[in-house]
Design a protein around this motif. Sequence first.
Motif, PDB file in Angstrom:
ATOM      1  N   GLN A 122     -40.607  30.977 -27.393  1.00 54.03           N
ATOM      2  CA  GLN A 122     -40.287  31.521 -28.712  1.00 54.03           C
ATOM      3  C   GLN A 122     -40.157  33.036 -28.587  1.00 54.03           C
ATOM      4  OE1 GLN A 122     -39.725  29.502 -31.284  1.00 54.03           O
ATOM      5  NE2 GLN A 122     -40.408  27.640 -30.229  1.00 54.03           N
ATOM      6  N   VAL A 123     -38.956  33.530 -28.621  1.00 51.02           N
ATOM      7  CA  VAL A 123     -38.745  34.964 -28.382  1.00 51.02           C
ATOM      8  C   VAL A 123     -38.134  35.671 -29.590  1.00 51.02           C
ATOM      9  CG1 VAL A 123     -38.548  34.689 -25.878  1.00 51.02           C
ATOM     10  CG2 VAL A 123     -36.496  34.499 -27.311  1.00 51.02           C
ATOM     11  N   SER A 124     -38.040  34.980 -30.715  1.00 49.97           N
ATOM     12  CA  SER A 124     -37.396  35.589 -31.884  1.00 49.97           C
ATOM     13  C   SER A 124     -38.162  36.804 -32.401  1.00 49.97           C
ATOM     14  CB  SER A 124     -37.260  34.551 -33.011  1.00 49.97           C
ATOM     15  OG  SER A 124     -38.524  34.038 -33.378  1.00 49.97           O
ATOM     16  N   SER A 125     -39.457  36.875 -32.079  1.00 52.06           N
ATOM     17  CA  SER A 125     -40.262  38.009 -32.551  1.00 52.06           C
ATOM     18  C   SER A 125     -40.097  39.258 -31.683  1.00 52.06           C
ATOM     19  CB  SER A 125     -41.738  37.620 -32.589  1.00 52.06           C
ATOM     20  OG  SER A 125     -42.193  37.282 -31.292  1.00 52.06           O
ATOM     21  N   LEU A 126     -39.443  39.131 -30.552  1.00 57.90           N
ATOM     22  CA  LEU A 126     -39.249  40.281 -29.663  1.00 57.90           C
ATOM     23  C   LEU A 126     -38.071  41.110 -30.147  1.00 57.90           C
ATOM     24  CD1 LEU A 126     -39.813  38.648 -26.142  1.00 57.90           C
ATOM     25  CD2 LEU A 126     -41.437  39.958 -27.527  1.00 57.90           C
ATOM     26  N   GLN A 127     -38.311  42.389 -30.349  1.00 55.47           N
ATOM     27  CA  GLN A 127     -37.274  43.274 -30.860  1.00 55.47           C
ATOM     28  C   GLN A 127     -36.375  43.766 -29.724  1.00 55.47           C
ATOM     29  OE1 GLN A 127     -36.854  43.785 -34.159  1.00 55.47           O
ATOM     30  NE2 GLN A 127     -38.549  42.332 -34.386  1.00 55.47           N
ATOM     31  N   PRO A 128     -35.065  43.784 -29.939  1.00 50.75           N
ATOM     32  CA  PRO A 128     -34.152  44.325 -28.927  1.00 50.75           C
ATOM     33  C   PRO A 128     -34.483  45.791 -28.642  1.00 50.75           C
ATOM     34  CG  PRO A 128     -32.950  43.152 -30.645  1.00 50.75           C
ATOM     35  CD  PRO A 128     -34.355  43.296 -31.132  1.00 50.75           C
ATOM     36  N   GLN A 129     -34.405  46.156 -27.380  1.00 51.35           N
ATOM     37  CA  GLN A 129     -34.628  47.546 -27.001  1.00 51.35           C
ATOM     38  C   GLN A 129     -33.936  47.832 -25.688  1.00 51.35           C
ATOM     39  OE1 GLN A 129     -38.726  48.398 -25.413  1.00 51.35           O
ATOM     40  NE2 GLN A 129     -39.183  46.363 -26.217  1.00 51.35           N
ATOM     41  N   ALA A 130     -33.780  49.105 -25.393  1.00 44.97           N
ATOM     42  CA  ALA A 130     -33.119  49.491 -24.155  1.00 44.97           C
ATOM     43  C   ALA A 130     -33.917  48.991 -22.955  1.00 44.97           C
ATOM     44  CB  ALA A 130     -32.966  51.009 -24.095  1.00 44.97           C
ATOM     45  N   HIS A 131     -33.203  48.572 -21.923  1.00 44.90           N
ATOM     46  CA  HIS A 131     -33.767  48.142 -20.650  1.00 44.90           C
ATOM     47  C   HIS A 131     -34.503  46.805 -20.720  1.00 44.90           C
ATOM     48  CE1 HIS A 131     -32.725  52.138 -19.312  1.00 44.90           C
ATOM     49  NE2 HIS A 131     -33.504  52.669 -20.242  1.00 44.90           N
ATOM     50  N   VAL A 132     -34.322  46.064 -21.822  1.00 42.68           N
ATOM     51  CA  VAL A 132     -34.970  44.759 -21.966  1.00 42.68           C
ATOM     52  C   VAL A 132     -33.929  43.713 -22.351  1.00 42.68           C
ATOM     53  CG1 VAL A 132     -36.699  43.392 -23.190  1.00 42.68           C
ATOM     54  CG2 VAL A 132     -37.153  45.802 -22.660  1.00 42.68           C
ATOM     55  N   THR A 133     -33.875  42.645 -21.583  1.00 41.04           N
ATOM     56  CA  THR A 133     -33.044  41.491 -21.902  1.00 41.04           C
ATOM     57  C   THR A 133     -33.964  40.334 -22.256  1.00 41.04           C
ATOM     58  OG1 THR A 133     -31.312  42.193 -20.358  1.00 41.04           O
ATOM     59  CG2 THR A 133     -31.311  39.879 -21.036  1.00 41.04           C
ATOM     60  N   VAL A 134     -33.767  39.741 -23.413  1.00 41.51           N
ATOM     61  CA  VAL A 134     -34.634  38.665 -23.900  1.00 41.51           C
ATOM     62  C   VAL A 134     -33.951  37.325 -23.670  1.00 41.51           C
ATOM     63  CG1 VAL A 134     -35.799  37.695 -25.907  1.00 41.51           C
ATOM     64  CG2 VAL A 134     -35.671  40.181 -25.624  1.00 41.51           C
ATOM     65  N   LYS A 135     -34.703  36.370 -23.111  1.00 37.94           N
ATOM     66  CA  LYS A 135     -34.153  35.037 -22.846  1.00 37.94           C
ATOM     67  C   LYS A 135     -35.151  33.969 -23.286  1.00 37.94           C
ATOM     68  CE  LYS A 135     -31.107  36.206 -18.985  1.00 37.94           C
ATOM     69  NZ  LYS A 135     -30.646  35.827 -17.626  1.00 37.94           N
ATOM     70  N   ALA A 136     -34.689  33.034 -24.090  1.00 36.71           N
ATOM     71  CA  ALA A 136     -35.499  31.881 -24.471  1.00 36.71           C
ATOM     72  C   ALA A 136     -35.302  30.788 -23.423  1.00 36.71           C
ATOM     73  CB  ALA A 136     -35.084  31.370 -25.841  1.00 36.71           C
TER      74      ALA A 136
END
Length: 205
Positions: free
Chosen positions: A34-48
Amino acid sequence: MMKIVIFGASGSVGRYLITEAVRQGHEVIAVGRQVSSLQPQAHVTVKAVDYNQPADLVDAAKGDDAAIISLGDLGVVQPTEAIIQALQAVDITRVEILTGFGGSRRSRWQLNPVMHVIVWAARLAYYRGFHNKELQDRIIRNSGLTFTIVQPPTLTFDATTGTYRHGDYRGKSLLGHISRADLTEFMVTNLTSQRYQNQSVFVQQ
């Protein structure tokens, strides 16, 4: 700079790991169910990911330099096995895993006799959690990867102090504590500086 994949990134420690890895100048692949709570930011790629889908994990790990596993206490054995298989498939050889204080028989022998007894009593009272940590420890040690198993006591939400102890220090205690901020500073620094390879390490304030 390294490209670090963090499994369990949306957890209470994972969020601190993301912040600390970026602060130290690394690229992060933040992975979780569950990654919907992670906010987009520089240098971070979010993957469920689905830990029952090997292709998800291979895709998340492909092209990364190292991995950190921070999954919590329960329901962690199968995901840990799946993550290790994915890391092996993409030739990531450096992994760090967060377990818990005295989370293996081998590490418990580093404790003084009184603390050894206290930890064994805690293990009897909280058998399921301790047993999961022991299984994680075994999986990592048998993986063939270069690993560090990090074993803190109680975690707090206090600010960074930079005064924590690690390794062969006196006073290792299940009754101790360390802030998540200090713990993750240690973990990211340890991962990138190649300390404590192929061993478990206690860390606390």
